[in-house]
Scaffold this active site. Structure first.
Site, PDB file in Angstrom:
ATOM      1  CE1 TYR A   1      -3.037  -3.263  -8.192  1.00 57.80           C
ATOM      2  CE2 TYR A   1      -1.408  -1.887  -7.928  1.00 57.80           C
ATOM      3  CZ  TYR A   1      -1.994  -2.752  -7.505  1.00 57.80           C
ATOM      4  OH  TYR A   1      -1.701  -3.344  -6.237  1.00 57.80           O
TER       5      TYR A   1
ATOM      6  CB  CYS B   1     -16.522   3.056 -29.936  1.00 58.53           C
ATOM      7  SG  CYS B   1     -15.395   2.285 -31.149  1.00 58.53           S
TER       8      CYS B   1
ATOM      9  NE  ARG C   1      -7.736   0.719 -10.241  1.00 57.98           N
ATOM     10  CZ  ARG C   1      -6.774  -0.099  -9.459  1.00 57.98           C
ATOM     11  NH1 ARG C   1      -5.617   0.389  -9.222  1.00 57.98           N
ATOM     12  NH2 ARG C   1      -7.302  -0.898  -8.552  1.00 57.98           N
TER      13      ARG C   1
ATOM     14  N   GLY D   1       0.841  -1.095  -0.153  1.00 53.62           N
ATOM     15  CA  GLY D   1       0.086  -0.169   0.064  1.00 53.62           C
ATOM     16  C   GLY D   1       0.895   1.388   0.011  1.00 53.62           C
TER      17      GLY D   1
ATOM     18  N   GLY E   1       2.978  -4.064  -4.032  1.00 56.46           N
ATOM     19  CA  GLY E   1       2.802  -4.049  -5.489  1.00 56.46           C
ATOM     20  C   GLY E   1       3.106  -2.803  -6.315  1.00 56.46           C
TER      21      GLY E   1
END
Ligand SMILES: *Cc1c(COP(=O)(O)O)cnc(C)c1O
Length: 446
Positions: A392, A363, A327, A250, A290
């Site tokens: 990610y 699209c 994201r 984290g 990560g």
């Protein structure tokens, strides 16, 4: 590395990627490529290991388990394993990747809030460490542990309910988070202590309370809660029943510049300030980083196919969009990315800044990497670089519009400045896409 050196090295790599025909050229069939800095990944893994080693009492067992979801590529897992890291997995697929990379069971940790009985049984048979998420999972483990002996260390994940960071969807430690046993709920603490006393095979406590947008002090506060609970359980048990604390990952990264963001050494300092006893050797440690290991070492290069203007806004239509930066497309304020302009030869592009949109190939209207971004005016054949995408982003492909997973190449730079690329994942072919879309069952619905 100083930020100028990082930029210089990146420019060298971009030029080499064009010269070695990995990307570019208007007639090229390679409009998009993803690159991973092998040397950088090694350096981050070494920095992680060194930061904890410097603080821990000599001889304390420590496992740095890379969170596979951040970059689920077998060559990446093997590279990290070669530097001494293990794997944190959270699905049968991730476990299979760790095994394919040769990561031993003793260096693998299984988390995930939704493990099936079959997954739990396999993990226990292999001797993989398991962290239970909730009471019902613990009851399943009771039956499995009674049925067959296991070498797996087993722990329980707690949610310290220490509060949210600035990105709600990524805040794991809110009072209503879906993860772990909510420590501050009425009766939860007493139940947890009793659960350990009733189960001598429970030896670990787990937390993962950090993420992008969560300040270090808040992460450290969660770890302090974890440590205090371990002390309470061990006092009640009259022995060192909890012998290992898994403090999760984290650590945030800086997506706005070539600065790395908080360092592992800085995080260790924050932990030492909040929980000095964490490092005294009473407990072995597991970490699960990560993003902070991989993010800075990924670079997307995409060709600008067309440019246009719409409502007086210049728009560059590129091959990199929502399929790589999901994201960013759906939550642009939380996940801004930098856009680095290059010309068709891979040289940094200069010129007066013009506000322009940088759009992807999908699209839907939200498929933008950047809106009204001030950049030298892009033209067809130019390239854009999207740095900090090693975790990610392109390793968490989104199959919208059947856009293919692009190739991933690792690179190293020799001391005399030569760039060597190694294919780590081939591009998904059109034939792959068709096969994965049920081609073998074409008549199934007739
Ligand atoms: C995602 C995750 C991690 C890694 O988080 P980063 O922010 O990428 O460091 C570690 N542990 C668990 C349980 C996770 O779900």
């Amino acid at each position: 590395m100083a930020t100028e050196d990082i930029a210089e090295r990146r420019n060298l790599v971009v030029r080499a990627a064009v010269e070695q025909a990995l990307v570019g050229g208007s007639d090229s069939s390679k409009p998009l490529v993803c690159l991973l800095d092998t040397d950088g990944i090694r350096a981050s893994a070494a920095a992680l290991t060194a930061a904890f080693e410097a603080a821990l009492a000599p001889g304390t067992p420590v496992l740095h388990a890379f969170a596979v979801k951040a970059a689920p590529l077998v060559p990446v897992l093997r590279l990290l394993a070669a530097t001494g890291l293990g794997c944190e997995v959270a699905s049968p697929g991730e476990l299979a990747l760790a095994r394919a990379a040769g990561v031993p069971a003793t260096r693998t940790v299984l988390d995930s809030p939704v493990k099936t009985t079959a997954e739990l049984r396999e993990a226990l048979a292999l001797g993989i460490a398991v962290n239970a998420d909730n009471r019902q999972e613990l009851e399943r483990l009771d039956a499995l542990v009674a049925a067959a002996p296991t070498a797996s260390p087993v722990g329980v994940r707690i949610n310290p309910q220490t509060g949210a960071g600035i990105i709600d969807a990524l805040s794991t430690a809110t009072s209503t988070s879906k993860f772990g046993v909510a420590l501050r709920d009425p009766g939860a603490r007493e139940w947890l202590v009793r659960a350990f006393l009733d189960r001598p095979w429970l030896t670990r406590l787990h937390i993962h309370s950090g993420s992008q947008g969560v300040p270090l002090e808040l992460i450290a506060q969660g770890v302090r809660e974890l440590h205090a609970l371990a002390e309470e359980i061990n006092a009640a048990a009259g022995r060192r029943q909890v012998d290992t604390l898994d403090i999760g990952g984290g650590l945030p990264v800086d997506f706005t510049s070539d600065e790395a963001g908080p360092t592992y050494a800085g995080y260790v300092s924050a932990l030492r300030a909040a929980v000095p006893a964490l490092f005294d050797g009473t407990y072995g440690l597991v970490t699960e980083f990560g993003r902070s290991l991989l993010a800075k070492h990924g670079l997307v290069l995409a060709r600008v196919e067309y440019t246009k203007s719409s409502g007086s806004r210049p728009i560059a239509l590129t091959h990199a969009g929502v399929q790589l930066a999901t994201r960013t497309a759906y939550a642009p304020a939380a996940w801004p990315v930098r856009i680095l302009p290059y010309d068709a030869k891979g040289a940094p592009k200069a010129g007066p800044a013009v506000a322009q949109d940088v759009a992807g190939p999908a699209c839907f209207a939200g498929d933008l990497l950047a809106a009204a971004r001030e950049l030298p005016l892009l033209g067809p054949g130019d390239l854009i670089g999207v740095p900090d995408t090693g975790a990610y982003f392109f390793t968490a492909h989104y199959g919208y519009n059947s856009l293919p997973r692009p190739a991933v190449h690792g690179f190293t730079v020799t001391p005399d400045g030569r760039v060597r690329f190694r294919l780590a994942r081939p591009a998904q072919s059109t034939a792959d896409i068709v096969a994965e879309a049920g081609a073998a069952h074409a008549d199934a619905l007739l």
